[in-house]
Design an enzyme around this catalytic site. Structure first.
Site, PDB file in Angstrom:
ATOM      1  N   THR A  62      -5.848  16.023  93.886  1.00  0.00           N
ATOM      2  CA  THR A  62      -6.512  16.603  95.058  1.00  0.00           C
ATOM      3  C   THR A  62      -5.942  16.004  96.334  1.00  0.00           C
ATOM      4  O   THR A  62      -4.950  15.256  96.300  1.00  0.00           O
ATOM      5  CB  THR A  62      -8.060  16.470  94.936  1.00  0.00           C
ATOM      6  N   LYS A  66      -1.490  16.966  96.671  1.00  0.00           N
ATOM      7  CA  LYS A  66      -1.194  18.200  95.924  1.00  0.00           C
ATOM      8  C   LYS A  66       0.265  18.664  96.063  1.00  0.00           C
ATOM      9  O   LYS A  66       0.785  19.344  95.183  1.00  0.00           O
ATOM     10  CB  LYS A  66      -2.122  19.334  96.387  1.00  0.00           C
ATOM     11  N   ASN A  87      -2.518  21.193  91.354  1.00  0.00           N
ATOM     12  CA  ASN A  87      -3.766  20.420  91.213  1.00  0.00           C
ATOM     13  C   ASN A  87      -3.969  20.016  89.757  1.00  0.00           C
ATOM     14  O   ASN A  87      -5.036  19.531  89.399  1.00  0.00           O
ATOM     15  CB  ASN A  87      -4.974  21.218  91.710  1.00  0.00           C
ATOM     16  N   GLY A 126      -8.068  31.813 107.153  1.00  0.00           N
ATOM     17  CA  GLY A 126      -7.495  30.478 106.994  1.00  0.00           C
ATOM     18  C   GLY A 126      -6.128  30.522 106.334  1.00  0.00           C
ATOM     19  O   GLY A 126      -5.798  31.495 105.632  1.00  0.00           O
ATOM     20  N   GLY A 129      -4.227  25.249 101.941  1.00  0.00           N
ATOM     21  CA  GLY A 129      -3.880  25.250 100.518  1.00  0.00           C
ATOM     22  C   GLY A 129      -4.653  26.280  99.709  1.00  0.00           C
ATOM     23  O   GLY A 129      -4.076  26.981  98.859  1.00  0.00           O
ATOM     24  N   ALA A 130      -5.959  26.405  99.983  1.00  0.00           N
ATOM     25  CA  ALA A 130      -6.768  27.362  99.221  1.00  0.00           C
ATOM     26  C   ALA A 130      -6.329  28.788  99.530  1.00  0.00           C
ATOM     27  O   ALA A 130      -6.276  29.648  98.645  1.00  0.00           O
ATOM     28  CB  ALA A 130      -8.245  27.175  99.562  1.00  0.00           C
ATOM     29  N   TYR A 211     -18.674  25.861  98.104  1.00  0.00           N
ATOM     30  CA  TYR A 211     -19.751  25.884  97.094  1.00  0.00           C
ATOM     31  C   TYR A 211     -20.924  24.980  97.493  1.00  0.00           C
ATOM     32  O   TYR A 211     -21.941  24.953  96.806  1.00  0.00           O
ATOM     33  CB  TYR A 211     -19.220  25.481  95.708  1.00  0.00           C
ATOM     34  N   GLY A 232     -18.030  29.547  95.984  1.00  0.00           N
ATOM     35  CA  GLY A 232     -16.846  28.931  95.389  1.00  0.00           C
ATOM     36  C   GLY A 232     -17.091  28.155  94.102  1.00  0.00           C
ATOM     37  O   GLY A 232     -16.158  27.567  93.542  1.00  0.00           O
TER      38      GLY A 232
HETATM   39  P1  NAP Z   1      -7.341  23.279 104.703  1.00  0.00           P
HETATM   40  O1  NAP Z   1      -6.004  23.041 104.099  1.00  0.00           O
HETATM   41  O2  NAP Z   1      -7.935  22.304 105.619  1.00  0.00           O
HETATM   42  O3  NAP Z   1      -7.188  24.725 105.415  1.00  0.00           O
HETATM   43  C1  NAP Z   1      -8.208  25.438 105.911  1.00  0.00           C
HETATM   44  C2  NAP Z   1      -7.683  26.488 106.905  1.00  0.00           C
HETATM   45  O4  NAP Z   1      -8.808  26.917 107.625  1.00  0.00           O
HETATM   46  C3  NAP Z   1      -6.709  25.955 107.934  1.00  0.00           C
HETATM   47  O5  NAP Z   1      -5.400  26.167 107.510  1.00  0.00           O
HETATM   48  C4  NAP Z   1      -7.064  26.714 109.207  1.00  0.00           C
HETATM   49  O6  NAP Z   1      -6.266  27.912 109.342  1.00  0.00           O
HETATM   50  C5  NAP Z   1      -8.496  27.125 108.996  1.00  0.00           C
HETATM   51  N1  NAP Z   1      -9.386  26.281 109.768  1.00  0.00           N
HETATM   52  C6  NAP Z   1      -9.482  24.933 109.761  1.00  0.00           C
HETATM   53  N2  NAP Z   1     -10.396  24.508 110.662  1.00  0.00           N
HETATM   54  C7  NAP Z   1     -10.897  25.636 111.229  1.00  0.00           C
HETATM   55  C8  NAP Z   1     -11.845  25.864 112.267  1.00  0.00           C
HETATM   56  N3  NAP Z   1     -12.485  24.845 112.892  1.00  0.00           N
HETATM   57  N4  NAP Z   1     -12.128  27.142 112.597  1.00  0.00           N
HETATM   58  C9  NAP Z   1     -11.492  28.182 111.991  1.00  0.00           C
HETATM   59  N5  NAP Z   1     -10.540  28.010 111.034  1.00  0.00           N
HETATM   60  C10 NAP Z   1     -10.271  26.756 110.667  1.00  0.00           C
HETATM   61  O7  NAP Z   1      -8.417  23.501 103.597  1.00  0.00           O
HETATM   62  P2  NAP Z   1      -8.215  24.073 102.110  1.00  0.00           P
HETATM   63  O8  NAP Z   1      -7.866  22.969 101.213  1.00  0.00           O
HETATM   64  O9  NAP Z   1      -7.334  25.262 102.180  1.00  0.00           O
HETATM   65  O10 NAP Z   1      -9.726  24.492 101.775  1.00  0.00           O
HETATM   66  C11 NAP Z   1     -10.375  25.518 102.492  1.00  0.00           C
HETATM   67  C12 NAP Z   1     -11.796  25.663 101.982  1.00  0.00           C
HETATM   68  O11 NAP Z   1     -11.774  26.078 100.626  1.00  0.00           O
HETATM   69  C13 NAP Z   1     -12.601  24.357 102.001  1.00  0.00           C
HETATM   70  O12 NAP Z   1     -13.928  24.634 102.363  1.00  0.00           O
HETATM   71  C14 NAP Z   1     -12.541  23.869 100.580  1.00  0.00           C
HETATM   72  O13 NAP Z   1     -13.651  23.089 100.226  1.00  0.00           O
HETATM   73  C15 NAP Z   1     -12.542  25.188  99.837  1.00  0.00           C
HETATM   74  N6  NAP Z   1     -11.931  25.085  98.506  1.00  0.00           N
HETATM   75  C16 NAP Z   1     -12.705  25.426  97.437  1.00  0.00           C
HETATM   76  C17 NAP Z   1     -12.165  25.354  96.175  1.00  0.00           C
HETATM   77  C18 NAP Z   1     -13.040  25.733  95.022  1.00  0.00           C
HETATM   78  O14 NAP Z   1     -12.674  25.406  93.879  1.00  0.00           O
HETATM   79  N7  NAP Z   1     -14.123  26.429  95.247  1.00  0.00           N
HETATM   80  C19 NAP Z   1     -10.846  24.938  95.980  1.00  0.00           C
HETATM   81  C20 NAP Z   1     -10.076  24.615  97.100  1.00  0.00           C
HETATM   82  C21 NAP Z   1     -10.642  24.689  98.370  1.00  0.00           C
HETATM   83  P3  NAP Z   1      -5.672  28.357 110.774  1.00  0.00           P
HETATM   84  O15 NAP Z   1      -5.348  27.090 111.494  1.00  0.00           O
HETATM   85  O16 NAP Z   1      -4.471  29.159 110.447  1.00  0.00           O
HETATM   86  O17 NAP Z   1      -6.750  29.139 111.444  1.00  0.00           O
END
Ligand code: NAP
Length: 267
Positions: A62, A66, A87, A126, A129-130, A211, A232
């Protein structure tokens, strides 16, 4: 006893041991799942060497490792090649094979939601990574994918083959599926949504990758508008189950494990 674990940094909060220990119990697997909190990437090479000596069979990975761990693996699966992150690592005869089970978790979630994505428009909020795992999963299901970024120009230079739109443009867009792949709405900041309710009206299905809480404001909007929605948790559980399937080379019942865990999590 089989040994597995989770590698990350500052991960004492993780739900993974609960999930994997539940699988071991349900399927009578003599195994142990440990947390490996690595303070710095510079320690990774020795850490992996040590794990090989301890005959570990599998490792989940994680934040923040990753992508950086890919330097040390021997084989990369097609989904990792496309997403650029892993992952899930399998240790096989001293070799390390990298998978991305977030991708499989998303495919399982689409099945649970009974989506028929072929030639349907799916929009992801967004670009992290997700979102990357979601792009690959949606494309493999035949969807037409759009992503929404706060910085359209920067995102478009990274995602050359996927149309990127701004949040303003999103307000004039409709589609089949809307996915929240931003952290907006996660506990403790639960009174915010990445988009307002009128945007959600333009989509048939809504998926939030968050989630915790069980029902984000984003999903409350979907509920208000009578949309089909999912959080999620199924993705989270499915990525763990898929990891166990890869490591143990056997199949598990995803629904059964989900049903066992949902009450533990949302009690
Ligand atoms: P991340 O790498 O931090 O990316 C999130 C994206 O969201 C960023 O690239 C950004 O895109 C946008 N963002 C960030 N802050 C923001 C803000 N204040 N307002 C609007 N957009 C914003 O996170 P991630 O790892 O991809 O995870 C994203 C979400 O998915 C998290 O909540 C995580 O917990 C969840 N997740 C869930 C699972 C699961 O198994 N259910 C697995 C992985 C992740 P831009 O800058 O291009 O706008």
């Amino acid at each position: 006893m089989k040994k597995f674990g989770l590698l990350g940094k500052n991960i004492s909060y993780t739900f993974s041991p609960t999930l994997h220990n539940k699988i071991f119990k349900l399927y009578d697997i003599d195994a142990q799942y440990e947390i490996y909190d690595l303070k710095d990437e510079s320690l990774m090479k020795d850490f992996l060497k040590d794990l090989k000596q301890k005959s570990i069979l599998g490792l989940n990975v994680t934040i923040p490792y990753k992508t950086t761990i890919l330097k040390f693996v021997d084989t990369i699966s097609p989904e990792v090649q496309s997403i650029g992150a892993t992952n899930c690592i399998k240790f096989e005869n001293g070799r390390l094979i990298a998978y991305n089970t977030d991708y499989f978790g998303l495919i399982k979630t689409f099945e649970k939601m009974d989506l028929n994505l072929k030639n349907k428009k799916a929009v992801i909020l967004g670009t992290g990574g997700a979102a990357k795992a979601a792009i690959k999963a949606l494309l493999d299901c035949g969807a037409i994918v759009f992503i929404v970024s706060r910085d359209k120009i920067k995102a478009q230079s990274e995602f050359k083959d996927i149309p990127v739109i701004s949040y303003d443009e999103l307000s004039k867009t409709s589609g089949y599926l809307l996915i929240n792949a931003t952290p907006i709405g996660t506990n403790p900041n639960i009174n915010v949504s990445p988009v307002n309710e009128s945007i959600i009206q333009n989509f048939d299905f809504v998926l939030d990758l968050i989630y915790n809480p069980q029902e984000t404001l984003f999903l409350k909007f979907a509920k208000n508008r009578g949309k089909n929605f999912e959080n999620g948790l199924y993705m989270l559980i499915s990525q763990g189950v898929k990891s166990e399937e890869i490591w143990n080379e056997k199949e598990f019942n995803y629904e059964k494990i989900y049903d066992e865990l949902i009450n533990t999590i949302y009690k």
